[in-house]
Design an enzyme around this catalytic site. Structure first.
Site, PDB file in Angstrom:
ATOM      1  N   CYS A 170      -2.103  11.159  -7.092  1.00  0.00           N
ATOM      2  CA  CYS A 170      -2.687  10.045  -6.325  1.00  0.00           C
ATOM      3  C   CYS A 170      -1.628   9.271  -5.552  1.00  0.00           C
ATOM      4  O   CYS A 170      -1.953   8.422  -4.733  1.00  0.00           O
ATOM      5  CB  CYS A 170      -3.472   9.112  -7.238  1.00  0.00           C
TER       6      CYS A 170
ATOM      7  N   HIS B 272     -10.585   5.446  -2.595  1.00  0.00           N
ATOM      8  CA  HIS B 272      -9.341   6.086  -3.002  1.00  0.00           C
ATOM      9  C   HIS B 272      -9.373   7.577  -2.664  1.00  0.00           C
ATOM     10  O   HIS B 272      -9.487   8.418  -3.541  1.00  0.00           O
ATOM     11  CB  HIS B 272      -9.158   5.860  -4.510  1.00  0.00           C
TER      12      HIS B 272
END
Lengths: 131, 386
Positions: B88, B331
């Site tokens: 991420c 995200h």
């Protein structure tokens, strides 16, 4: 998770064998290492030993949303064995209200799941009753 | 440190697309749109032929994904295109790698692309959570990884779910004002704590949504920045580190963030008290709270005070996540870090519209990645200045 991975760690998985770093005493589990994950010493000769099946909960969650095939709510914890090794584990035979940080648990060999027609065994953790 | 990124790289353009469930757009469409937005927003204009090299951050596509995806989307062929993945934190590390090349003097103008198409995969992230692994990361999904830190943190410091919920309330408020955000609604503490559990102690509003998105930055050697703008933004510091929960510690912090922050602050020659605005990784409410402490904005256990005293609110002393953060903006893994930097670029130039904070000079960007079967994290921190 692949079957070769299961095969590579089969002995440590079945016997709870940990490997202690001679430099910092950190215990690697289930892999035998020649470079220490905690202190970075390399090479090191880590000696294998059979760990006691006891530990405590460092932290936990209760899984409520998982794909098909998993029963929820599923309590899941990071366990620290008495010898210091850490692993993620499922908690069984325990009321959700009993769960807390520091809870003493005992490892028990159980069926984990089926893969490629094979039954995979490993340890789950239940509240510690024996000593 | 013999070499530093400090003031060796300038950002001269940035653009992104509105994040969301973008079924009508392909990964290539999203990158193209963000790229065109970035080109069009360079003050003095830029010819695509000026771009000498490109870095492409994306996580999801199938194995063997290369830099070619960026070329197809932008028409930038015949130049070096490197693909980066670091879970991420991919977008941030993509930016970092591009900065290295510019700071080294190898290229004067480089493109940074972060993008993720999360809704084309019907299985979603949960199928990749290694629920069937033996031991390492066994059963640990993304909400579980952060939930484990939440339980430990709340236990050690006596922090309540209501206090953690203040992160979601703040970020959804900001997201309701941010035009690129995926989720644009407000919620209350009660909404957050009464929502269904995903992974106790985290409920639905403690979690970021699943989002498609793309973001693009154009960076240059500072010596030629004035070809493109009179108000570039400088990279002052950068840091990156990894850590594993299996090494020790009580799970009430993310040591990777602490080490990355130390590197970035040392490089910038700044202290945490000198930051005016920050984009902090809030994939889950608890992540932002713990990160306040890892980044040095609060002492251990005192993170909730920043929320309760309004310090991190949009009109506070150091607003955090004016964009709504990952909780509201969304995200899209590879896009996340780049989008945070695009937002801070706009903030430092006074172009952030409804979420503009008052006259910021120094900004901090923070991005966490989880990898290796969710056994630990990657932390990345950048400090930017006018």
């Amino acid at each position: 998770m692949t079957t070769p991975h299961q095969w590579r760690i089969s002995e440590s998985n079945a016997k709870l064998i940990g490997y202690r770093c001679p430099k910092c005493s950190w215990v690697s589990f289930p892999e035998k290492k020649r470079a220490c994950k905690r202190c970075g010493s390399a090479p090191v000769e880590m000696m294998g030993f059979v760990m006691k099946p006891f530990g405590k909960i460092v932290s936990f969650v209760v899984q409520h949303r998982l794909p098909e095939g998993f029963e929820t709510p599923l309590p899941l914890a990071i366990i620290e064995f008495e010898e210091g090794a850490r692993a993620a584990g499922h908690i069984i035979d325990c009321k959700l209200e009993e769960l807390h940080v520091g809870f003493e648990v005992e490892a028990e060999y159980r069926i984990m799941y089926e893969e490629n027609g094979l039954t995979m065994y490993s340890y789950k953790f239940k509240p510690r009753r024996s000593h | 440190m013999t070499q530093s990124l400090h003031k060796r790289v300038t950002i001269v353009g940035g653009g992104m697309i509105k994040f969301g469930e973008l079924y009508e757009k392909s990964l290539e469409d999203m990158i193209e749109e963000a790229y065109l937005n970035a080109l069009s927003r360079v003050d003095k204009g830029i010819d695509p032929k000026d771009i000498q090299a490109a870095w492409y951050g994306t996580v999801y596509p199938e194995m063997g994904n290369s830099g070619l995806g960026l070329s197809h989307a932008t028409g930038l062929f015949d130049i070096p295109v490197t693909r980066i993945e670091n879970a991420c934190a991919t977008g941030s590390d993509t930016f970092r790698n591009a900065c290295m090349a510019v700071a080294a003097g190898v290229y004067d103008v480089a493109l940074v692309v972060g993008a993720e198409k999360m809704h084309d995969d019907p299985g979603g992230l949960i199928q990749r959570a290694d629920l069937k692994r033996l031991w390492m990361g066994r059963g640990v999904t993304m909400p579980a990884f952060f939930g484990l830190h939440g339980t430990a943190y709340m236990h050690k410091y006596g922090v309540t779910r209501e206090q953690v919920a203040l992160v979601s309330v703040k970020n959804h408020h900001n997201g309701s004002l941010y035009p690129y955000a995926h989720l644009r609604f407000e919620c209350s503490v009660e909404d957050v704590v009464k929502a269904a559990y995903v992974s106790y102690p985290l409920g639905l509003y403690d979690c970021c949504p699943v989002t498609d998105g793309a973001a693009v930055l154009i960076i240059t050697n500072p010596k030629i920045a004035n070809r493109y703008t009179d108000t570039p933004v400088y990279v002052l510091g950068s840091g990156l580190a990894t850590d594993s929960d299996l090494r020790g510690g009580d799970l009430t912090s993310f040591p990777a963030t602490q080490f990355a922050a130390k590197q970035a602050f040392e490089m910038a020659g700044l202290k945490s008290s000198e930051i005016d605005v920050a984009e902090i990784h809030d994939c889950f409410s608890i992540t932002e709270l713990v990160s306040y402490e890892d980044l040095g904005f609060a002492k251990p256990g005192h993170g909730p005070e920043l929320l309760e005293e309004g310090i991190v609110s949009l009109d506070g002393k150091m607003p955090v996540n004016p964009s709504g953060g990952l909780l509201a903006k969304g995200h899209p893994l590879g896009a996340t870090g780049v989008a945070q930097l695009v937002e801070l670029y706009e903030q430092l130039r006074g172009e952030a519209g409804a979420v503009q904070v008052k006259n910021p000079e120094i900004a901090l960007q923070h991005n966490i990645g989880i990898g290796r079967y969710a056994t630990g994290s990657v932390g990345c921190v950048h400090i930017l200045g006018r």
